[in-house]
Scaffold this motif. Structure first.
Motif, PDB file in Angstrom:
ATOM      1  N   THR A 115      75.835  73.645   5.054  1.00 35.17           N
ATOM      2  CA  THR A 115      76.073  74.888   5.797  1.00 35.17           C
ATOM      3  C   THR A 115      77.062  74.606   6.921  1.00 35.17           C
ATOM      4  OG1 THR A 115      74.259  74.511   7.365  1.00 35.17           O
ATOM      5  CG2 THR A 115      73.721  75.675   5.323  1.00 35.17           C
ATOM      6  N   ASP A 116      77.758  75.637   7.351  1.00 34.52           N
ATOM      7  CA  ASP A 116      78.755  75.473   8.406  1.00 34.52           C
ATOM      8  C   ASP A 116      78.295  76.004   9.754  1.00 34.52           C
ATOM      9  OD1 ASP A 116      80.679  74.283   6.742  1.00 34.52           O
ATOM     10  OD2 ASP A 116      81.266  76.255   5.982  1.00 34.52           O
ATOM     11  N   SER A 117      77.297  76.869   9.763  1.00 38.44           N
ATOM     12  CA  SER A 117      76.857  77.481  11.017  1.00 38.44           C
ATOM     13  C   SER A 117      75.463  77.002  11.387  1.00 38.44           C
ATOM     14  CB  SER A 117      76.865  79.003  10.881  1.00 38.44           C
ATOM     15  OG  SER A 117      76.034  79.398   9.806  1.00 38.44           O
ATOM     16  N   HIS A 118      75.055  77.326  12.591  1.00 38.79           N
ATOM     17  CA  HIS A 118      73.724  76.998  13.095  1.00 38.79           C
ATOM     18  C   HIS A 118      73.463  75.490  12.969  1.00 38.79           C
ATOM     19  CE1 HIS A 118      73.025  81.223  13.605  1.00 38.79           C
ATOM     20  NE2 HIS A 118      73.262  81.443  12.329  1.00 38.79           N
ATOM     21  N   GLU A 119      72.571  75.102  12.025  1.00 36.05           N
ATOM     22  CA  GLU A 119      72.227  73.687  11.925  1.00 36.05           C
ATOM     23  C   GLU A 119      73.384  72.836  11.411  1.00 36.05           C
ATOM     24  OE1 GLU A 119      70.729  76.173  10.309  1.00 36.05           O
ATOM     25  OE2 GLU A 119      68.553  75.935  10.215  1.00 36.05           O
ATOM     26  N   ALA A 120      74.341  73.447  10.721  1.00 32.29           N
ATOM     27  CA  ALA A 120      75.452  72.703  10.096  1.00 32.29           C
ATOM     28  C   ALA A 120      74.901  71.527   9.300  1.00 32.29           C
ATOM     29  CB  ALA A 120      76.446  72.239  11.158  1.00 32.29           C
ATOM     30  N   LEU A 121      74.105  71.843   8.287  1.00 29.88           N
ATOM     31  CA  LEU A 121      73.421  70.799   7.527  1.00 29.88           C
ATOM     32  C   LEU A 121      74.393  70.017   6.647  1.00 29.88           C
ATOM     33  CD1 LEU A 121      70.130  72.550   6.358  1.00 29.88           C
ATOM     34  CD2 LEU A 121      70.462  70.997   8.280  1.00 29.88           C
ATOM     35  N   ARG A 122      74.068  68.732   6.480  1.00 28.01           N
ATOM     36  CA  ARG A 122      74.825  67.840   5.613  1.00 28.01           C
ATOM     37  C   ARG A 122      73.844  67.119   4.684  1.00 28.01           C
ATOM     38  NH1 ARG A 122      77.861  70.650   8.077  1.00 28.01           N
ATOM     39  NH2 ARG A 122      79.577  69.999   9.464  1.00 28.01           N
ATOM     40  N   LEU A 123      74.310  66.838   3.483  1.00 28.89           N
ATOM     41  CA  LEU A 123      73.564  66.003   2.550  1.00 28.89           C
ATOM     42  C   LEU A 123      74.204  64.627   2.536  1.00 28.89           C
ATOM     43  CD1 LEU A 123      71.628  65.427   0.119  1.00 28.89           C
ATOM     44  CD2 LEU A 123      73.426  66.377  -1.356  1.00 28.89           C
ATOM     45  N   MET A 124      73.418  63.600   2.823  1.00 26.16           N
ATOM     46  CA  MET A 124      73.889  62.225   2.794  1.00 26.16           C
ATOM     47  C   MET A 124      73.449  61.551   1.499  1.00 26.16           C
ATOM     48  SD  MET A 124      74.485  63.181   5.921  1.00 26.16           S
ATOM     49  CE  MET A 124      72.925  63.480   6.746  1.00 26.16           C
ATOM     50  N   TYR A 125      74.366  60.798   0.912  1.00 20.43           N
ATOM     51  CA  TYR A 125      74.019  60.110  -0.324  1.00 20.43           C
ATOM     52  C   TYR A 125      74.840  58.834  -0.456  1.00 20.43           C
ATOM     53  CZ  TYR A 125      78.256  62.356  -2.236  1.00 20.43           C
ATOM     54  OH  TYR A 125      79.547  62.790  -2.448  1.00 20.43           O
ATOM     55  N   TRP A 126      74.308  57.912  -1.234  1.00 20.04           N
ATOM     56  CA  TRP A 126      74.998  56.662  -1.539  1.00 20.04           C
ATOM     57  C   TRP A 126      75.672  56.794  -2.898  1.00 20.04           C
ATOM     58  CZ3 TRP A 126      75.445  53.239   2.268  1.00 20.04           C
ATOM     59  CH2 TRP A 126      74.462  53.202   3.279  1.00 20.04           C
ATOM     60  N   LYS A 127      76.861  56.241  -3.025  1.00 24.89           N
ATOM     61  CA  LYS A 127      77.602  56.379  -4.269  1.00 24.89           C
ATOM     62  C   LYS A 127      78.204  55.038  -4.668  1.00 24.89           C
ATOM     63  CE  LYS A 127      81.371  59.019  -6.426  1.00 24.89           C
ATOM     64  NZ  LYS A 127      82.388  60.085  -6.221  1.00 24.89           N
ATOM     65  N   GLY A 165      70.502  66.119   6.960  1.00 28.93           N
ATOM     66  CA  GLY A 165      70.482  66.107   8.416  1.00 28.93           C
ATOM     67  C   GLY A 165      71.468  67.111   8.989  1.00 28.93           C
ATOM     68  N   GLY A 166      71.333  67.390  10.288  1.00 31.92           N
ATOM     69  CA  GLY A 166      72.240  68.288  10.966  1.00 31.92           C
ATOM     70  C   GLY A 166      73.533  67.604  11.370  1.00 31.92           C
ATOM     71  N   LYS A 167      74.459  68.403  11.855  1.00 32.01           N
ATOM     72  CA  LYS A 167      75.792  67.904  12.205  1.00 32.01           C
ATOM     73  C   LYS A 167      75.733  66.784  13.235  1.00 32.01           C
ATOM     74  CE  LYS A 167      80.277  69.547  13.911  1.00 32.01           C
ATOM     75  NZ  LYS A 167      81.047  70.746  14.333  1.00 32.01           N
ATOM     76  N   PHE A 168      74.756  66.860  14.148  1.00 34.51           N
ATOM     77  CA  PHE A 168      74.688  65.880  15.221  1.00 34.51           C
ATOM     78  C   PHE A 168      73.616  64.803  14.968  1.00 34.51           C
ATOM     79  CE2 PHE A 168      76.402  69.772  17.150  1.00 34.51           C
ATOM     80  CZ  PHE A 168      77.641  69.284  17.526  1.00 34.51           C
ATOM     81  N   GLU A 169      73.152  64.719  13.739  1.00 38.10           N
ATOM     82  CA  GLU A 169      72.234  63.631  13.360  1.00 38.10           C
ATOM     83  C   GLU A 169      72.735  62.986  12.072  1.00 38.10           C
ATOM     84  OE1 GLU A 169      68.319  65.073  12.400  1.00 38.10           O
ATOM     85  OE2 GLU A 169      69.050  67.005  11.719  1.00 38.10           O
ATOM     86  N   LEU A 170      73.989  62.608  12.106  1.00 42.09           N
ATOM     87  CA  LEU A 170      74.632  62.087  10.896  1.00 42.09           C
ATOM     88  C   LEU A 170      74.327  60.605  10.712  1.00 42.09           C
ATOM     89  CD1 LEU A 170      78.073  63.927  10.858  1.00 42.09           C
ATOM     90  CD2 LEU A 170      76.012  64.387   9.530  1.00 42.09           C
ATOM     91  N   TRP A 171      73.094  60.344  10.344  1.00 41.58           N
ATOM     92  CA  TRP A 171      72.703  58.992   9.949  1.00 41.58           C
ATOM     93  C   TRP A 171      72.315  59.047   8.486  1.00 41.58           C
ATOM     94  CZ3 TRP A 171      67.825  57.703   8.030  1.00 41.58           C
ATOM     95  CH2 TRP A 171      66.864  58.727   8.102  1.00 41.58           C
ATOM     96  N   ILE A 172      72.376  57.929   7.820  1.00 39.75           N
ATOM     97  CA  ILE A 172      72.004  57.874   6.404  1.00 39.75           C
ATOM     98  C   ILE A 172      70.891  56.865   6.216  1.00 39.75           C
ATOM     99  CG2 ILE A 172      73.852  56.202   5.870  1.00 39.75           C
ATOM    100  CD1 ILE A 172      74.028  57.617   3.083  1.00 39.75           C
TER     101      ILE A 172
END
Length: 359
Positions: free
Chosen positions: A311-323, A334-341
């Protein structure tokens, strides 16, 4: 886990078939569920605890001579080997679970059972009709506990419908009653029908699987079936081999729970869809290698740490994955400001045997 309540008549010889086409469908259904069990697909097939007794007491038990005579009677003897049919039925009888084994309330005494579609009048033996009613009511009792339940019924009229509406009165069960269930109990419910495991390859079933998922294997099957249906929607004729090898990381489910992405959470369908797009190699969302000054790799398998926008607004969620070149591991949301994997686990075993889908 998806629990499939298999009607005893699916394993009966002769069955409720009125013509060769329906007989063929029921035998094919037995083969498909037998294959799903043998290939350890992540679903649980359940049959009545009275199934064997009812089958043999009513001359419907599957043995080779009876199967041979039935195949000849319905004109399918040139299409099926009686030995192969017998093996499929034996797998279902031997390796399906019984309701009391998994601590389910199985309807034992019941009355005033109605369903839509209804059981056709005049079919028999009556004991198999009774078994169908037992299966339906037992499924309703489980569905009312919010378990993932599907029915596979063996009587005509259920081929082209997606769900069955059931009501009845349960006077007794053969397992101590679930909390809050006072017997006799009037029960009602609507349960999806699943004629074949291959029908799980659809957007609707994938969402249902995700909605009911609890374990890593459950989420894996939901993603895999949606990935296959995306490939099919694009015009391909996919098999399970066309889905990327992927696993579910140990912190993935917890992060879904934290961000309203499980069950009916507002981000559930979105996370399912993006995971499936990645597994099907058809994701057009913005993806990037994590790390600013220095890109992040996992030392033990050299996997890249990746993230994709949800998502781009509010929480700005991201999916983290290993490739890696050969596999994906869905690590966490995680959210935009908790970008840990999450560190995850390298070279994890595939969580679900997709061969059991039969495609």
């Amino acid at each position: 886990m998806l629990n499939v309540c298999l009607d005893t008549s699916v394993i009966a010889i002769p069955n409720f078939a009125e013509d060769a086409d329906f007989a063929d469908e029921i035998i094919s259904r037995a083969f498909e569920y037998s294959s799903a069990i043998s290939n350890k697909l992540n679903l649980r097939v359940l049959i009545s605890s009275t199934a064997e007794a009812v089958l043999w007491e009513n001359g419907c038990g599957p043995d080779e001579d009876t199967i041979t005579a039935f195949l000849q009677m319905v004109g399918l003897h040139e299409f099926y080997s009686s030995k192969d049919v017998l093996l499929a039925y034996q797998v279902l009888l031997d390796r399906s679970q019984r309701y009391p084994d998994v601590m389910w309330d199985e309807a034992s005494d019941f009355r005033e059972v109605e369903s839509e579609p209804g059981i056709p009048s005049g079919i028999g033996p009556t004991a198999l009709v009774n078994e169908a009613q037992r299966t339906m009511l037992t499924g309703v009792l489980a569905a009312n506990r919010q378990l993932g339940v599907a029915l596979s019924l063996g009587f005509p009229g259920t081929t082209d419908v997606e769900e069955v509406v059931i009501s009845g009165i349960v006077d007794n069960t053969c397992h101590p009653s679930q909390p809050g269930l006072t017997l006799p109990a009037a029960v009602t419910g609507t349960i999806p029908l699943l004629a074949s495991p291959s029908l799980l390859v659809s957007e609707g079933w994938s969402k249902y699987l995700w909605n009911k998922a609890q374990a890593e294997e459950d989420f894996h099957l939901a993603i895999a079936t949606r990935a296959l249906s995306l490939l099919r929607e694009a015009g391909a004729k996919p098999t399970y081999k066309d889905v990327a090898h992927f696993t579910i990381g140990p912190d993935f489910i917890g992060s879904l729970q934290d961000h309203q992405a499980v069950a009916n959470g507002r981000h559930a369908n979105l996370v399912l869809e993006v995971c499936a797009q990645l597994a099907a190699n058809c994701c057009n969302r913005f993806q990037r290698h994590m790390g600013a000054a220095e890109k992040i790799y996992r030392g033990r398998d050299n996997a890249k740490a990746m993230r994709v926008h949800l998502t781009d607004s509010h929480e700005a969620l991201r999916l983290m994955y290993w490739k890696t070149d050969k596999a994906l591991e869905f690590a966490n949301v995680g959210g935009k400001f908790e970008l840990w994997i999450s560190e995850g686990r390298a070279a994890a075993e595939r969580a679900s045997r997709l061969e059991g889908l039969g495609i």
